[in-house]
Scaffold this motif. Structure first.
Motif, PDB file in Angstrom:
ATOM      1  N   LEU A 193      13.774   6.895  -0.014  1.00  0.00           N
ATOM      2  CA  LEU A 193      13.124   8.183   0.269  1.00  0.00           C
ATOM      3  C   LEU A 193      14.064   9.348  -0.015  1.00  0.00           C
ATOM      4  CD1 LEU A 193      11.163   7.250   3.499  1.00  0.00           C
ATOM      5  CD2 LEU A 193      10.189   7.825   1.267  1.00  0.00           C
ATOM      6  N   LEU A 194      15.329   9.193   0.319  1.00  0.00           N
ATOM      7  CA  LEU A 194      16.310  10.240   0.034  1.00  0.00           C
ATOM      8  C   LEU A 194      16.453  10.445  -1.472  1.00  0.00           C
ATOM      9  CD1 LEU A 194      18.441  12.246   1.063  1.00  0.00           C
ATOM     10  CD2 LEU A 194      20.079  10.350   1.032  1.00  0.00           C
ATOM     11  N   PHE A 195      16.557   9.348  -2.223  1.00  0.00           N
ATOM     12  CA  PHE A 195      16.622   9.427  -3.685  1.00  0.00           C
ATOM     13  C   PHE A 195      15.395  10.167  -4.227  1.00  0.00           C
ATOM     14  CE2 PHE A 195      14.777   7.249  -7.445  1.00  0.00           C
ATOM     15  CZ  PHE A 195      15.609   7.772  -8.411  1.00  0.00           C
ATOM     16  N   GLN A 196      14.215   9.842  -3.709  1.00  0.00           N
ATOM     17  CA  GLN A 196      13.000  10.491  -4.184  1.00  0.00           C
ATOM     18  C   GLN A 196      12.958  11.973  -3.816  1.00  0.00           C
ATOM     19  OE1 GLN A 196      10.042   7.839  -2.517  1.00  0.00           O
ATOM     20  NE2 GLN A 196       9.784   6.820  -4.504  1.00  0.00           N
ATOM     21  N   GLU A 197      13.399  12.316  -2.621  1.00  0.00           N
ATOM     22  CA  GLU A 197      13.432  13.729  -2.219  1.00  0.00           C
ATOM     23  C   GLU A 197      14.339  14.535  -3.145  1.00  0.00           C
ATOM     24  OE1 GLU A 197      14.519  14.081   1.910  1.00  0.00           O
ATOM     25  OE2 GLU A 197      13.004  12.610   2.485  1.00  0.00           O
ATOM     26  N   GLN A 245       6.773  13.836  -7.801  1.00  0.00           N
ATOM     27  CA  GLN A 245       6.082  14.162  -6.545  1.00  0.00           C
ATOM     28  C   GLN A 245       5.105  13.044  -6.175  1.00  0.00           C
ATOM     29  OE1 GLN A 245       6.663  15.998  -4.118  1.00  0.00           O
ATOM     30  NE2 GLN A 245       5.333  17.762  -3.977  1.00  0.00           N
ATOM     31  N   ARG A 246       4.389  12.521  -7.152  1.00  0.00           N
ATOM     32  CA  ARG A 246       3.411  11.471  -6.881  1.00  0.00           C
ATOM     33  C   ARG A 246       4.094  10.159  -6.496  1.00  0.00           C
ATOM     34  NH1 ARG A 246       0.208  10.261  -3.992  1.00  0.00           N
ATOM     35  NH2 ARG A 246      -0.790   8.311  -4.412  1.00  0.00           N
ATOM     36  N   ALA A 247       5.220   9.829  -7.134  1.00  0.00           N
ATOM     37  CA  ALA A 247       5.962   8.619  -6.775  1.00  0.00           C
ATOM     38  C   ALA A 247       6.444   8.709  -5.326  1.00  0.00           C
ATOM     39  CB  ALA A 247       7.136   8.410  -7.722  1.00  0.00           C
ATOM     40  N   HIS A 248       6.925   9.889  -4.947  1.00  0.00           N
ATOM     41  CA  HIS A 248       7.387  10.090  -3.574  1.00  0.00           C
ATOM     42  C   HIS A 248       6.220   9.985  -2.590  1.00  0.00           C
ATOM     43  CE1 HIS A 248       9.853  11.485  -0.312  1.00  0.00           C
ATOM     44  NE2 HIS A 248       9.141  12.582  -0.156  1.00  0.00           N
ATOM     45  N   LEU A 302       5.651   7.363   0.554  1.00  0.00           N
ATOM     46  CA  LEU A 302       5.358   7.796   1.921  1.00  0.00           C
ATOM     47  C   LEU A 302       4.065   7.173   2.452  1.00  0.00           C
ATOM     48  CD1 LEU A 302       6.328  11.565   1.695  1.00  0.00           C
ATOM     49  CD2 LEU A 302       7.522   9.773   2.977  1.00  0.00           C
ATOM     50  N   GLU A 303       3.099   6.982   1.569  1.00  0.00           N
ATOM     51  CA  GLU A 303       1.836   6.357   1.973  1.00  0.00           C
ATOM     52  C   GLU A 303       2.034   4.892   2.372  1.00  0.00           C
ATOM     53  OE1 GLU A 303      -0.403   6.903  -1.591  1.00  0.00           O
ATOM     54  OE2 GLU A 303      -0.631   9.063  -1.276  1.00  0.00           O
ATOM     55  N   ASN A 304       3.011   4.234   1.772  1.00  0.00           N
ATOM     56  CA  ASN A 304       3.213   2.800   2.003  1.00  0.00           C
ATOM     57  C   ASN A 304       4.314   2.463   2.997  1.00  0.00           C
ATOM     58  OD1 ASN A 304       1.363   1.258   0.064  1.00  0.00           O
ATOM     59  ND2 ASN A 304       2.187   2.889  -1.199  1.00  0.00           N
ATOM     60  N   VAL A 305       5.169   3.403   3.324  1.00  0.00           N
ATOM     61  CA  VAL A 305       6.287   3.136   4.240  1.00  0.00           C
ATOM     62  C   VAL A 305       5.828   2.603   5.598  1.00  0.00           C
ATOM     63  CG1 VAL A 305       7.915   4.442   5.687  1.00  0.00           C
ATOM     64  CG2 VAL A 305       8.227   4.366   3.251  1.00  0.00           C
ATOM     65  N   PRO A 306       4.782   3.146   6.223  1.00  0.00           N
ATOM     66  CA  PRO A 306       4.388   2.580   7.526  1.00  0.00           C
ATOM     67  C   PRO A 306       4.029   1.097   7.447  1.00  0.00           C
ATOM     68  CG  PRO A 306       3.344   4.703   7.196  1.00  0.00           C
ATOM     69  CD  PRO A 306       3.999   4.348   5.895  1.00  0.00           C
ATOM     70  N   PHE A 336      12.452   2.166  -6.099  1.00  0.00           N
ATOM     71  CA  PHE A 336      13.437   2.867  -6.917  1.00  0.00           C
ATOM     72  C   PHE A 336      13.044   2.720  -8.389  1.00  0.00           C
ATOM     73  CE2 PHE A 336      17.314   2.576  -9.490  1.00  0.00           C
ATOM     74  CZ  PHE A 336      17.833   3.848  -9.285  1.00  0.00           C
ATOM     75  N   ARG A 337      12.751   1.488  -8.803  1.00  0.00           N
ATOM     76  CA  ARG A 337      12.347   1.234 -10.190  1.00  0.00           C
ATOM     77  C   ARG A 337      11.032   1.926 -10.525  1.00  0.00           C
ATOM     78  NH1 ARG A 337      14.721  -1.795 -14.209  1.00  0.00           N
ATOM     79  NH2 ARG A 337      12.600  -2.327 -14.662  1.00  0.00           N
ATOM     80  N   TYR A 338      10.101   1.908  -9.582  1.00  0.00           N
ATOM     81  CA  TYR A 338       8.800   2.568  -9.754  1.00  0.00           C
ATOM     82  C   TYR A 338       8.995   4.055 -10.027  1.00  0.00           C
ATOM     83  CZ  TYR A 338       4.180   4.302  -8.202  1.00  0.00           C
ATOM     84  OH  TYR A 338       2.956   4.916  -8.097  1.00  0.00           O
ATOM     85  N   THR A 339       9.858   4.677  -9.257  1.00  0.00           N
ATOM     86  CA  THR A 339      10.120   6.110  -9.423  1.00  0.00           C
ATOM     87  C   THR A 339      10.751   6.382 -10.775  1.00  0.00           C
ATOM     88  OG1 THR A 339      10.414   6.345  -7.037  1.00  0.00           O
ATOM     89  CG2 THR A 339      11.286   8.119  -8.423  1.00  0.00           C
ATOM     90  N   ARG A 340      11.742   5.595 -11.128  1.00  0.00           N
ATOM     91  CA  ARG A 340      12.391   5.773 -12.437  1.00  0.00           C
ATOM     92  C   ARG A 340      11.387   5.600 -13.575  1.00  0.00           C
ATOM     93  NH1 ARG A 340      17.863   7.208 -12.877  1.00  0.00           N
ATOM     94  NH2 ARG A 340      17.418   6.467 -14.954  1.00  0.00           N
ATOM     95  N   GLY A 341      10.510   4.620 -13.455  1.00  0.00           N
ATOM     96  CA  GLY A 341       9.494   4.406 -14.471  1.00  0.00           C
ATOM     97  C   GLY A 341       8.485   5.540 -14.526  1.00  0.00           C
ATOM     98  N   TYR A 342       8.070   6.008 -13.357  1.00  0.00           N
ATOM     99  CA  TYR A 342       7.079   7.089 -13.273  1.00  0.00           C
ATOM    100  C   TYR A 342       7.619   8.364 -13.923  1.00  0.00           C
ATOM    101  CZ  TYR A 342       2.621   8.450 -11.073  1.00  0.00           C
ATOM    102  OH  TYR A 342       1.320   8.799 -10.828  1.00  0.00           O
ATOM    103  N   LEU A 343       8.910   8.606 -13.808  1.00  0.00           N
ATOM    104  CA  LEU A 343       9.507   9.793 -14.424  1.00  0.00           C
ATOM    105  C   LEU A 343       9.402   9.745 -15.948  1.00  0.00           C
ATOM    106  CD1 LEU A 343      12.692  10.262 -12.226  1.00  0.00           C
ATOM    107  CD2 LEU A 343      10.576  11.596 -12.151  1.00  0.00           C
ATOM    108  N   LYS A 344       9.232   8.569 -16.491  1.00  0.00           N
ATOM    109  CA  LYS A 344       9.079   8.415 -17.939  1.00  0.00           C
ATOM    110  C   LYS A 344       7.620   8.543 -18.358  1.00  0.00           C
ATOM    111  CE  LYS A 344      13.081   5.333 -18.512  1.00  0.00           C
ATOM    112  NZ  LYS A 344      13.948   6.080 -17.725  1.00  0.00           N
ATOM    113  N   GLY A 345       6.714   8.708 -17.397  1.00  0.00           N
ATOM    114  CA  GLY A 345       5.285   8.843 -17.662  1.00  0.00           C
ATOM    115  C   GLY A 345       4.476   7.957 -16.746  1.00  0.00           C
ATOM    116  N   ALA A 346       3.282   8.411 -16.385  1.00  0.00           N
ATOM    117  CA  ALA A 346       2.451   7.688 -15.426  1.00  0.00           C
ATOM    118  C   ALA A 346       2.133   6.270 -15.876  1.00  0.00           C
ATOM    119  CB  ALA A 346       1.162   8.464 -15.173  1.00  0.00           C
TER     120      ALA A 346
END
Length: 131
Positions: A23-27, A64-67, A71-75, A104-114
């Motif tokens: 979460l910190l990395f995503q923020e 923003q969407r990856a983050h 957050l939707e799945n953390v609980p 982490f990988r999901y976020t990195r991938g998402y930054l390259k395109g949805a």
């Protein structure tokens, strides 16, 4: 009747910390792309015209969407990890840690395109939630 924690519970603590690190990395990533794309607070996402004018605004939306997805799945992950840890602490720690890695990988991938998000960890994260 005393409450006794199972052996290996310390690994669960480390795995739970990994969720906070993701979460910190995503923020930090969202803040970075917000600054580059010049999307001002309190606007959550870049609008269509902003994305057409500035490719960095698209990357901001992806960050923003990856983050938000995390957050939707953390609980689900936190509760699932804690409940599973009462009987199977090592399994709970491993699956939680793998989930964090996948996000982490999901976020990195998402930054390259949805379209890259699932090939970079999205599927693994979904599997880890099934335990």
């Amino acid at each position: 009747m005393p409450f006794i924690l199972p052996d290996g519970i310390e690994y669960v603590g480390l795995a739970l910390i990994s969720t906070q690190l993701v979460l910190l990395f995503q923020e930090i990533t969202v803040g970075h792309w917000r600054k580059i794309s010049k999307i001002k607070y309190p606007q959550l996402y870049a609008e269509k015209a902003e994305m057409e004018a500035n490719p960095d605004a698209v990357t901001f939306n992806c960050a923003q969407r990856a983050h938000a997805n995390t957050l939707e799945n953390v609980p689900i992950i936190l509760v699932g990890t804690l409940v599973t840890a009462m009987k199977y602490p090592i399994f709970a720690a491993v699956t939680c840690g793998l989930w964090s890695f996948s996000k982490f990988r999901y976020t990195r991938g998402y930054l390259k395109g949805a379209d890259k998000r699932n090939s970079r960890g999205g599927i693994l994260g979904s599997i880890m939630q099934l335990r």
